[in-house]
Design a protein around this motif. Structure first.
Motif, PDB file in Angstrom:
ATOM      1  N   ARG A  63       0.858  -1.188   0.000  1.00 33.95           N
ATOM      2  CA  ARG A  63       0.000   0.000   0.000  1.00 33.95           C
ATOM      3  C   ARG A  63       0.894   1.238   0.000  1.00 33.95           C
ATOM      4  O   ARG A  63       1.859   1.308   0.761  1.00 33.95           O
ATOM      5  CB  ARG A  63      -0.885   0.006   1.252  1.00 33.95           C
ATOM      6  N   LYS A  64       0.578   2.210  -0.847  1.00 29.07           N
ATOM      7  CA  LYS A  64       1.339   3.464  -0.887  1.00 29.07           C
ATOM      8  C   LYS A  64       0.977   4.320   0.313  1.00 29.07           C
ATOM      9  O   LYS A  64      -0.199   4.493   0.637  1.00 29.07           O
ATOM     10  CB  LYS A  64       1.023   4.242  -2.160  1.00 29.07           C
ATOM     11  N   GLU A  65       2.005   4.844   0.979  1.00 36.30           N
ATOM     12  CA  GLU A  65       1.843   5.848   2.039  1.00 36.30           C
ATOM     13  C   GLU A  65       2.901   6.901   1.783  1.00 36.30           C
ATOM     14  O   GLU A  65       4.061   6.725   2.183  1.00 36.30           O
ATOM     15  CB  GLU A  65       2.017   5.239   3.433  1.00 36.30           C
ATOM     16  N   GLY A  66       2.522   7.965   1.091  1.00 29.04           N
ATOM     17  CA  GLY A  66       3.502   8.972   0.703  1.00 29.04           C
ATOM     18  C   GLY A  66       4.508   8.364  -0.252  1.00 29.04           C
ATOM     19  O   GLY A  66       4.131   7.747  -1.243  1.00 29.04           O
ATOM     20  N   ASP A  67       5.817   8.502   0.060  1.00 32.51           N
ATOM     21  CA  ASP A  67       6.844   7.914  -0.800  1.00 32.51           C
ATOM     22  C   ASP A  67       7.267   6.529  -0.322  1.00 32.51           C
ATOM     23  O   ASP A  67       8.239   5.961  -0.814  1.00 32.51           O
ATOM     24  CB  ASP A  67       8.060   8.841  -0.926  1.00 32.51           C
ATOM     25  N   LEU A  68       6.534   5.967   0.639  1.00 35.09           N
ATOM     26  CA  LEU A  68       6.836   4.636   1.176  1.00 35.09           C
ATOM     27  C   LEU A  68       5.793   3.623   0.725  1.00 35.09           C
ATOM     28  O   LEU A  68       4.675   3.984   0.342  1.00 35.09           O
ATOM     29  CB  LEU A  68       6.866   4.667   2.703  1.00 35.09           C
ATOM     30  N   LEU A  69       6.163   2.342   0.818  1.00 38.29           N
ATOM     31  CA  LEU A  69       5.220   1.245   0.632  1.00 38.29           C
ATOM     32  C   LEU A  69       5.122   0.485   1.944  1.00 38.29           C
ATOM     33  O   LEU A  69       6.141   0.117   2.535  1.00 38.29           O
ATOM     34  CB  LEU A  69       5.682   0.289  -0.467  1.00 38.29           C
ATOM     35  N   VAL A  70       3.899   0.256   2.398  1.00 36.54           N
ATOM     36  CA  VAL A  70       3.647  -0.596   3.558  1.00 36.54           C
ATOM     37  C   VAL A  70       3.386  -1.983   2.999  1.00 36.54           C
ATOM     38  O   VAL A  70       2.638  -2.135   2.025  1.00 36.54           O
ATOM     39  CB  VAL A  70       2.430  -0.091   4.359  1.00 36.54           C
ATOM     40  N   VAL A  71       4.007  -3.013   3.596  1.00 37.36           N
ATOM     41  CA  VAL A  71       3.950  -4.369   3.058  1.00 37.36           C
ATOM     42  C   VAL A  71       3.498  -5.346   4.136  1.00 37.36           C
ATOM     43  O   VAL A  71       3.876  -5.229   5.301  1.00 37.36           O
ATOM     44  CB  VAL A  71       5.341  -4.797   2.528  1.00 37.36           C
ATOM     45  N   GLY A  72       2.696  -6.325   3.732  1.00 38.40           N
ATOM     46  CA  GLY A  72       2.272  -7.399   4.620  1.00 38.40           C
ATOM     47  C   GLY A  72       1.908  -8.613   3.793  1.00 38.40           C
ATOM     48  O   GLY A  72       2.207  -8.669   2.598  1.00 38.40           O
ATOM     49  N   ILE A  73       1.262  -9.595   4.429  1.00 38.58           N
ATOM     50  CA  ILE A  73       0.780 -10.762   3.683  1.00 38.58           C
ATOM     51  C   ILE A  73      -0.742 -10.717   3.610  1.00 38.58           C
ATOM     52  O   ILE A  73      -1.399 -10.150   4.479  1.00 38.58           O
ATOM     53  CB  ILE A  73       1.276 -12.109   4.270  1.00 38.58           C
ATOM     54  N   THR A  74      -1.272 -11.319   2.570  1.00 34.90           N
ATOM     55  CA  THR A  74      -2.708 -11.249   2.314  1.00 34.90           C
ATOM     56  C   THR A  74      -3.506 -12.170   3.229  1.00 34.90           C
ATOM     57  O   THR A  74      -2.972 -13.115   3.818  1.00 34.90           O
ATOM     58  CB  THR A  74      -3.015 -11.636   0.858  1.00 34.90           C
ATOM     59  N   SER A  75      -4.796 -11.890   3.291  1.00 33.68           N
ATOM     60  CA  SER A  75      -5.696 -12.745   4.062  1.00 33.68           C
ATOM     61  C   SER A  75      -5.714 -14.165   3.491  1.00 33.68           C
ATOM     62  O   SER A  75      -5.867 -15.136   4.228  1.00 33.68           O
ATOM     63  CB  SER A  75      -7.106 -12.155   4.089  1.00 33.68           C
ATOM     64  N   HIS A  76      -5.513 -14.306   2.181  1.00 31.10           N
ATOM     65  CA  HIS A  76      -5.430 -15.635   1.567  1.00 31.10           C
ATOM     66  C   HIS A  76      -4.229 -16.403   2.132  1.00 31.10           C
ATOM     67  O   HIS A  76      -4.341 -17.577   2.488  1.00 31.10           O
ATOM     68  CB  HIS A  76      -5.314 -15.504   0.044  1.00 31.10           C
TER      69      HIS A  76
END
Length: 128
Positions: free
Chosen positions: A18-31
């Protein structure tokens, strides 16, 4: 089957960004969470670590397996979700909110657009 947020981008390894300003927030999906079961430990790199797209940056331990985590883009880790060290189950409970894992400063901001959109990822998850 899981619903996937439309504002995120996805990888074939089941990470989201997910874009947050000039950063990307990263995680794993619900799948991915459904496939893993109860998560018991999350191992993440330190801030300042350089990531290469497609390379592993950590892993998730669950009652079923240990799964590697893969960088969605080239970049530098600027923050990790330290709360996951004491509460890895947050990934199960809220994979798109409190269960985020990293904040990355991408080497190429346009790389985000090259990730799968929700329609492509929904098809991938459905195809198994």
């Amino acid at each position: 089957m899981s619903e996937f947020p439309a504002d995120l981008r996805y990888t074939k390894e089941h990470e989201w960004a997910r874009k947050e300003g000039d950063l990307l927030v990263v995680g794993i999906t619900s799948h991915a969470v459904e496939q893993l079961g109860d998560i018991t430990m999350v191992t993440l790199p330190e801030a300042g670590t350089a990531l290469t797209v497609g390379e592993t940056f950590g892993d998730v331990d669950s009652v079923k397996a240990v799964s590697e985590l893969y960088a969605p883009v080239d970049g530098e880790v600027v923050e990790i979700n330290a709360e996951l060290e004491d509460a890895p189950e947050t990934v199960n409970e809220a994979p798109y909110e409190g269960g985020w894992m990293l904040k990355i400063r991408p080497s190429d901001p346009a790389a985000f657009e090259g990730l799968m959109d929700v329609a492509a990822y929904t098809k991938l998850a459905a195809d198994g």
